[in-house]
Write a protein that holds these residues in place. Structure first.
Motif, mmCIF file in Angstrom:
data_model
loop_
_atom_site.group_PDB
_atom_site.id
_atom_site.type_symbol
_atom_site.label_atom_id
_atom_site.label_comp_id
_atom_site.label_asym_id
_atom_site.label_seq_id
_atom_site.Cartn_x
_atom_site.Cartn_y
_atom_site.Cartn_z
ATOM 1 N N GLN A 180 0.829 -1.210 0.000
ATOM 2 C CA GLN A 180 0.000 0.000 0.000
ATOM 3 C C GLN A 180 0.868 1.267 0.000
ATOM 4 N N ASP A 183 2.122 1.682 -3.423
ATOM 5 C CA ASP A 183 1.008 2.123 -4.261
ATOM 6 C C ASP A 183 0.778 3.624 -4.119
ATOM 7 N N GLU A 184 0.785 4.090 -2.884
ATOM 8 C CA GLU A 184 0.532 5.515 -2.629
ATOM 9 C C GLU A 184 1.604 6.384 -3.273
ATOM 10 N N VAL A 187 0.970 6.410 -7.025
ATOM 11 C CA VAL A 187 -0.242 7.156 -7.371
ATOM 12 C C VAL A 187 0.008 8.666 -7.355
ATOM 13 N N GLN A 236 -5.453 4.756 -8.089
ATOM 14 C CA GLN A 236 -5.525 3.906 -6.907
ATOM 15 C C GLN A 236 -6.475 2.730 -7.133
#
Length: 367
Positions: A180, A183-184, A187, A236
């Motif tokens: 995560q 991912d952030e 993004v 996301q």
């Protein structure tokens, strides 16, 4: 902006050369293999810190030598700027502006904008999406230095995420919190790049349409379309939906690294259904639109480098192109061609003076 002179030492097939240019049209003529294209590549080095055709600097050093040096004097907004590029084997490239070395090469990008049109550009049409993304990134980077920094940051985040996916596959240990975080990071960076690319293409496509219509007298229906996974869904959401698939494939399948430009003629793929002449006209229109975009955002005219572009262009398109680029919308131009008489005939017919240089086996002389 214009390039007043260039000096070469041990660059490709040049042991040494010192050439002074005119402000308008400069044409390098001579047989293939003499070094015409190498002169354009040297100019490209001074503007963008790298060659146009080969990313490996050490391979540009003349055979049997240990270094190459390129130096040029620009008149940039009425101020003289001396740019120097030096490469020694197995050492870091040195790049200087007015004798002061750059801390990072990215700081130079965009100060001396340049557009190259070359037969090599056919890769933009025929090869994969990476070539077309590179074209977009090249134009935007010359007008927005933050974009290049953000692109490098995105690529680092992408490498980290892909490394984690491979590690999960090997160890069978999955840490959703760590994924995560990656991912952030991806993004945040990806959304900034997507926004910039989208804004760029909204301005760029009308410019492209204008130049293609002029080159072909509106005889052909073509289109240019920006394709991105982020157009229809949030980044996301895409990463979340593809998480299981990404773990299986061990790579990130969603993101702006999958962006593409779609080229069509009469609603059919240009790659398969366009003639050589139509493909070449498409590429030239792309590059002229790049020139117009750079001029708008830089506030002065970039250099235009035309490498062997008369090949595969019929007489009408060739004359339209030369008539267009040789007048007030364009600045200093560098052209290569094997036919001295052809160059003279073209520019005489449109009443534009041209400075000729004979190029032969690594030597350059005023014709």
């Amino acid at each position: 902006m214009w390039l007043k002179n260039i000096t070469l030492l041990n660059f490709k097939n040049y042991a040494d050369a010192d050439v002074r240019f005119s402000k308008s049209v400069n044409a390098f003529v001579g047989n293939n293999g003499g070094g015409k294209t190498n002169l354009l590549d040297a100019i490209h080095y001074l503007c963008l810190c790298k060659g146009y055709f080969n990313p490996i600097d050490s391979q540009q050093i003349k055979t049997g030598e240990d270094l190459f040096l390129i130096q040029g004097d620009f008149d940039r907004q009425l101020k003289n700027e001396k740019i120097t590029c030096g490469v020694k084997r197995n050492q870091k490239k040195q790049f200087k502006r007015n004798k002061k070395e750059y801390e990072k090469l990215a700081d130079h990008i965009g100060l001396f904008p340049v557009v190259m049109i070359s037969p090599y550009d056919i890769n933009i049409i025929m090869e994969g999406s990476e070539e077309r993304r590179r074209f977009m990134d090249n134009v935007i980077s010359q007008t927005d230095s933050r974009y290049l920094d953000e692109l490098m940051l995105y690529n680092r985040h992408l490498l980290n995420r892909n490394a984690l996916l491979k590690q999960i596959a090997v160890t069978r240990k999955y840490d959703p919190a760590l994924l995560q975080i990656f991912d952030e990071q991806l993004v945040v960076s990806g959304n900034k790049l997507f926004k910039k690319r989208k804004e760029f293409m909204e301005e760029f496509i009308p410019l492209f349409n204008k130049y293609y219509s002029f080159l072909t007298d509106d005889r052909e229906e073509v289109s240019l379309f920006y394709s991105s996974q982020l157009k229809d869904n949030s980044f996301q959401y895409l990463l979340t939906q593809a998480a299981e698939k990404d773990k299986i494939l061990e790579r990130t399948t969603m993101g702006i690294h999958k962006d593409d430009l779609l080229f069509t003629i009469a609603d059919m793929p240009l790659k398969k259904f366009g003639s050589h002449g139509q493909q070449k006209s498409f590429l030239i229109a792309l590059k002229l639109a790049q020139y117009a975009y750079l001029q708008k955002y830089k506030g002065f005219k970039p250099l235009l480098l035309l490498d062997d572009i008369f090949d595969k262009l019929d007489d009408q398109r060739m004359h339209k192109l030369m008539e267009m680029v040789s007048h007030q919308d364009f600045g200093q131009i560098f052209i290569t061609d094997t036919g001295r008489e052809r160059v003279l005939k073209i520019f005489n017919s449109i009443n534009v003076p041209v400075t000729l240089f004979d190029v032969n086996n690594g030597t350059v002389n005023h014709a």
